[in-house]
Design an enzyme around this catalytic site. Sequence first.
Site, short mmCIF file in Angstrom:
data_model
loop_
_atom_site.label_atom_id
_atom_site.label_comp_id
_atom_site.label_asym_id
_atom_site.label_seq_id
_atom_site.Cartn_x
_atom_site.Cartn_y
_atom_site.Cartn_z
N ASP A 1 -4.64 1.33 -1.86
CA ASP A 1 -5.22 0.04 -1.48
C ASP A 1 -5.47 -0.82 -2.73
O ASP A 1 -5.18 -2.02 -2.74
CB ASP A 1 -6.55 0.24 -0.74
CG ASP A 1 -6.36 0.71 0.69
OD1 ASP A 1 -5.22 0.66 1.19
OD2 ASP A 1 -7.36 1.13 1.31
N HIS B 1 0.84 -1.21 0.00
CA HIS B 1 0.00 0.00 0.00
C HIS B 1 0.87 1.26 0.00
O HIS B 1 0.64 2.18 -0.79
CB HIS B 1 -0.92 -0.01 1.23
CG HIS B 1 -1.53 1.31 1.55
ND1 HIS B 1 -2.75 1.71 1.05
CD2 HIS B 1 -1.07 2.35 2.31
CE1 HIS B 1 -3.02 2.93 1.49
NE2 HIS B 1 -2.02 3.34 2.26
N GLU B 2 1.87 1.31 0.88
CA GLU B 2 2.73 2.49 0.98
C GLU B 2 3.48 2.74 -0.33
O GLU B 2 3.59 3.88 -0.79
CB GLU B 2 3.73 2.33 2.13
CG GLU B 2 3.10 2.32 3.51
CD GLU B 2 2.37 3.60 3.84
OE1 GLU B 2 2.79 4.68 3.35
OE2 GLU B 2 1.36 3.54 4.56
N GLU C 1 -5.59 7.23 -0.87
CA GLU C 1 -5.55 6.03 -0.03
C GLU C 1 -6.30 4.87 -0.70
O GLU C 1 -5.83 3.73 -0.69
CB GLU C 1 -6.15 6.32 1.35
CG GLU C 1 -5.35 7.30 2.19
CD GLU C 1 -3.94 6.83 2.45
OE1 GLU C 1 -3.74 5.61 2.66
OE2 GLU C 1 -3.03 7.68 2.44
N HIS D 1 1.59 4.46 -3.13
CA HIS D 1 1.62 5.93 -3.16
C HIS D 1 2.76 6.42 -4.04
O HIS D 1 2.61 7.38 -4.80
CB HIS D 1 1.79 6.48 -1.74
CG HIS D 1 0.57 6.35 -0.88
ND1 HIS D 1 -0.64 6.88 -1.24
CD2 HIS D 1 0.39 5.76 0.34
CE1 HIS D 1 -1.53 6.62 -0.28
NE2 HIS D 1 -0.93 5.93 0.68
#
Length: 474
Positions: free
Chosen positions: A415, A332-333, A411, A336
């Site tokens: 995801d 997930h990070e 976000e 970004h």
Amino acid sequence: MSPGLCFLKEISVIQATPKPTTRSFANCCKMGILQHLMHILDIPGFPWKIVIAGFSIGKYAWDLYLRRRQVPYLLREKPPAILAEHVDEKKYQKALSYARDKSWFSTIVSTFTLAVDLLIIKYDGLSYLWNITKFPWMDKLAASSSRFSLSTSITHSCVFMFGLTLFSRLIQIPFNLYSTFVIEEKYGFNKSTLKIFVIDLLKELSLGGLLMSVVVGVFVKILTKFGDNFIMYAWGAYIVFGLILQTIAPSLIMPLFYKFTPLENGSLRTQIEELAASINFPLKKLYVIDASRRSTHSNAFFYGLPWNKGIVLFDTLVKNHTEPELIAILGHELGHWYMSHNLINTIIDYGMSLFHLFLFAAFIRNNSLYTSFNFITEKPVIVGLLLFSDALGPLSSILTFASNKVSRLCEYQADAFAKQLGYAKDLGDGLIRIHDDNLSPLEFDSLYTSYYHSHPILVDRLNAIDYTTLKKNN
């Protein structure tokens, strides 16, 4: 000369020029608009104190209203159906109790803060602080030579800002102590000691004073040197300072508060490196920090220049999660990064800072604003910036909705990226565990979420990645 005549005069000068440029026309328009704004805002006798005090009271009332809307969600007896089998009811009630305690405590703190702000406004606190931080030697030095005038102005502004920051931090100490050693302690989060608390406070004041002196000094110098043409220079300085801070913060600033330890060789490190390589993430450093010395809350983030990135894991995150969950969370990070969310947010931030500087240019020479706050003979630019920030309060609150909307969208996209990598179920498990470990509430009022939350609520995130379906299939 009225703003309209000034604007017409500038147009006539451009028309008389043999080859007018696009840049000169843009400057003309900009200065015409600024002159018009200055004229509108600078009304002799305008009750700026009442207006800014009203903004402060309005913001306080708005926060109270949102907290009141959230209360019914903090009194529910059972968790949402999608989480019923994953959340222990006793833990759920403990999370709601934690949220209620933080909510009423925030109300007490905001009430105290409002009272202090109103007293400062009523009794000309900024003017008083400006006068007592102006030491006699400053006037003597400035009078002795014109080349010392700017230096003393910068020094005075830095001392003033440090005094204001020190005052703000000192009056917040009792509340910080209660939050850390009563509320956080009550729910098992606090691992700090009074010694660590004091050392951290001294480090923050010292480091903050140093960085603030640099920022204030550069800002005052730019405004003094370039006058009404300061906007682009100040904007450039803001960008440069932000880039420098982003670069040095993980390597020079954070190590003052946390111990950085390279993640040991093993299965977890290998999987993280393989994940980074699979999406061409330029991973160069991989650290674990001792966040557990202060709190049991957990987090992870990446940092660095485009060609040299590092990942930082809180030791609490590593301790409390399985390896598949950790990889999913990092998926997930890194999502970004892959979708350039940081770049997008940076561009938005730079655009908003330019907009704010443009508005500030209309306030910087506002005699009525300074006079309202008892700055009669002097009009310090740093004070003007503070008053401008207060006057901008309602606009800032409105923009909060937009910025949080963009953040929540990012976000969801991150995801979805983790889901594309095949980590949806593990990500859902990890998110549930993070919320469970941090005693985070599971349901929120929609308006409350829109204003306060930069992340979607857990239920919405799980629905977006089809967590329930994946769980049934497994």
